[in-house]
Scaffold this active site. Structure first.
Site, PDB file in Angstrom:
ATOM      1  N   GLU A  47       0.857  -1.198   0.000  1.00  0.00           N
ATOM      2  CA  GLU A  47       0.000   0.000   0.000  1.00  0.00           C
ATOM      3  C   GLU A  47       0.893   1.248   0.000  1.00  0.00           C
ATOM      4  OE1 GLU A  47      -1.516   0.833   3.930  1.00  0.00           O
ATOM      5  OE2 GLU A  47      -3.333   1.757   3.165  1.00  0.00           O
ATOM      6  N   ASN A 107      -6.895   6.153  -1.763  1.00  0.00           N
ATOM      7  CA  ASN A 107      -5.810   5.214  -1.473  1.00  0.00           C
ATOM      8  C   ASN A 107      -6.024   4.058  -2.453  1.00  0.00           C
ATOM      9  OD1 ASN A 107      -4.033   3.349  -0.385  1.00  0.00           O
ATOM     10  ND2 ASN A 107      -4.552   3.846   1.737  1.00  0.00           N
ATOM     11  N   LYS A 124      -9.408   1.990  -1.956  1.00  0.00           N
ATOM     12  CA  LYS A 124      -9.623   1.397  -0.619  1.00  0.00           C
ATOM     13  C   LYS A 124     -11.015   1.709  -0.062  1.00  0.00           C
ATOM     14  CE  LYS A 124      -7.088   1.157   3.799  1.00  0.00           C
ATOM     15  NZ  LYS A 124      -5.833   1.634   4.448  1.00  0.00           N
ATOM     16  N   GLU A 143      -6.143   8.684   7.623  1.00  0.00           N
ATOM     17  CA  GLU A 143      -6.639   8.231   6.310  1.00  0.00           C
ATOM     18  C   GLU A 143      -8.022   8.791   6.007  1.00  0.00           C
ATOM     19  OE1 GLU A 143      -5.890   4.360   4.618  1.00  0.00           O
ATOM     20  OE2 GLU A 143      -4.899   3.812   6.492  1.00  0.00           O
ATOM     21  N   CYS A 168      -4.800  -2.947   2.863  1.00  0.00           N
ATOM     22  CA  CYS A 168      -4.486  -2.866   4.294  1.00  0.00           C
ATOM     23  C   CYS A 168      -5.658  -3.144   5.216  1.00  0.00           C
ATOM     24  CB  CYS A 168      -3.834  -1.532   4.622  1.00  0.00           C
ATOM     25  SG  CYS A 168      -3.066  -1.608   6.259  1.00  0.00           S
ATOM     26  N   ASN A 193       0.339  -0.967   5.339  1.00  0.00           N
ATOM     27  CA  ASN A 193       1.245  -0.203   6.212  1.00  0.00           C
ATOM     28  C   ASN A 193       0.599  -0.304   7.587  1.00  0.00           C
ATOM     29  OD1 ASN A 193       3.182   2.209   4.725  1.00  0.00           O
ATOM     30  ND2 ASN A 193       1.620   1.251   3.461  1.00  0.00           N
TER      31      ASN A 193
HETATM   32  N1  CDT Z   1      -2.930   1.426   6.451  1.00  0.00           N
HETATM   33  C1  CDT Z   1      -3.837   0.854   7.240  1.00  0.00           C
HETATM   34  O1  CDT Z   1      -4.977   0.634   6.852  1.00  0.00           O
HETATM   35  N2  CDT Z   1      -3.430   0.565   8.481  1.00  0.00           N
HETATM   36  C2  CDT Z   1      -4.326   0.061   9.455  1.00  0.00           C
HETATM   37  C3  CDT Z   1      -3.941   0.570  10.798  1.00  0.00           C
HETATM   38  C4  CDT Z   1      -5.107   0.558  11.680  1.00  0.00           C
HETATM   39  S1  CDT Z   1      -4.879   1.540  13.059  1.00  0.00           S
HETATM   40  C5  CDT Z   1      -5.457   3.037  12.682  1.00  0.00           C
HETATM   41  C6  CDT Z   1      -4.384  -1.456   9.525  1.00  0.00           C
HETATM   42  O2  CDT Z   1      -5.511  -1.977   9.624  1.00  0.00           O
HETATM   43  O3  CDT Z   1      -3.355  -2.121   9.506  1.00  0.00           O
END
Ligand code: CDT
Length: 328
Positions: A47, A107, A124, A143, A168, A193
């Site tokens: 991502e 995204n 996304k 985000e 993600c 990420n």
């Molecule tokens: N990039 C991404 O979606 N990261 C989220 C972090 C969640 S915490 C705000 C994840 O689900 O890994």
């Protein structure tokens, strides 16, 4: 046509604010070349591959973040990756921040075939984090400020199979895999990420790796599909990101795994015909699913405890008896 693909999970180490697009693309091309040397048909990048994970910072004016977004794909900086893909005959999946000509921000991830043509684009759906500046956090997860949500999960006929994409946080939601599975998805590509530190409940920090594999593996097994989960990992601008990129078989078993927090390629033979072993037996959706029972999944967002259960519970708490007991 062979239905056995060689797939590379191309994990990236950190990308810092000072790293330029050409420098990042050079790293991508190096991973693509390693993939070609390993016989890969498809290399999967994470991502937001082209930049640092910028939603960790607040800006007062969104346009101050425009340099993190791509306005065309390929653009001048990313074209070398497309050219190299075509030259090597290796396809790829790439996540990046997209700014459309009419000002929308997503995204996004794309799927590129071995001839360098874009065969699919995904925006996304599940945007985690928050939309306001929350200075109490060690770092932001904005985000919901930087992106609009995408409007669906599609599949594409590519690489000799049915391929879907998610990004993600989507991987934590069973609906993601099921909506893809209901379109016959055989291979789901998911970049991520994932900060190790989860500010709303730091007790979850030590479980990040466990939860990552838990959702990738259950999503694969319960839908009889291959799942490729690929991280941007390591210490990025002071924020530790989870690695542990994995290629998961329809059995739920991990077929390949990254073992560092840097740029690394994990390769697996992906037999798309294995999916039918699961979707044709235990998870024969057409035979065993009961969609007429699942209405709440699409008509409701949050949980709704039925009124009679709430009343029962309130009464029992008041009287000190268990719900359902007659009070004697
Ligand atoms: N990039 C991404 O979606 N990261 C989220 C972090 C969640 S915490 C705000 C994840 O689900 O890994």
């Amino acid at each position: 046509m062979s239905r056995v693909l060689t797939v590379g999970a191309a994990q990236m180490g950190p990308i810092h604010l000072a790293d330029t697009r050409p420098e990042v693309v050079e790293r991508l091309v190096a991973l693509l070349s390693s993939g070609a040397a390993a016989g890969c048909d498809l290399v999967v990048f994470p991502e937001l591959t082209l930049t640092t994970f910028f939603p960790r910072w607040w800006v007062d004016d969104l346009s101050d973040a425009d340099h993190f977004y791509e306005t065309e794909m390929p653009g001048p900086d990313t074209r070398p990756l497309f050219d190299e893909a075509r030259r090597l005959g290796v396809g790829f999946h790439l996540g990046y921040a997209e700014l459309t000509s009419d000002g929308h921000r997503y995204n996004t991830a794309i799927l590129v075939e071995r001839d360098g043509s874009i065969v699919g684009r995904y925006r996304k759906v599940h945007l985690p984090g928050h939309s306001e500046h929350e200075p109490w956090r060690a770092f932001q997860h904005l985000e919901r400020y930087y992106f609009e949500a995408g409007d669906g999960f599609a599949v594409h006929g590519a690489f000799g199979g049915v391929v879907g994409m998610a990004i993600c946080n989507d991987r934590r939601w069973p609906e993601t895999y099921r909506v893809l599975g209901l379109q016959g998805c055989e291979l789901a590509l998911i970049g991520y990420n994932t900060p190790i530190h989860y500010a709303p409940d730091p007790a979850q920090d030590r479980l990040q790796g466990f939860h990552n594999h838990l959702v990738l593996q259950s999503g694969a097994y319960q839908n009889g599909m291959w799942v490729v989960g690929v991280a941007k990992a390591g210490e990025e601008e002071g924020c530790a990101l989870l690695g542990e990129s994995a290629i998961v078989a329809p059995s739920g078993e991990i077929a390949a795994l990254c073992t560092t927090d840097g740029d690394e390629l994990a390769v697996a033979e992906v037999d798309l015909d294995l999916c039918a072993k699961y979707t044709g037996t235990l998870f024969d959706f057409d035979r065993y699913r009961r969609p007429e029972i699942y209405g709440r999944i699409t008509t409701q967002r949050g949980p709704e405890v039925p009124a009679e259960v709430r009343a029962d519970l309130a009464a029992s708490l008041e009287s000190g008896t268990e719900p359902g007991e007659d009070g004697q």
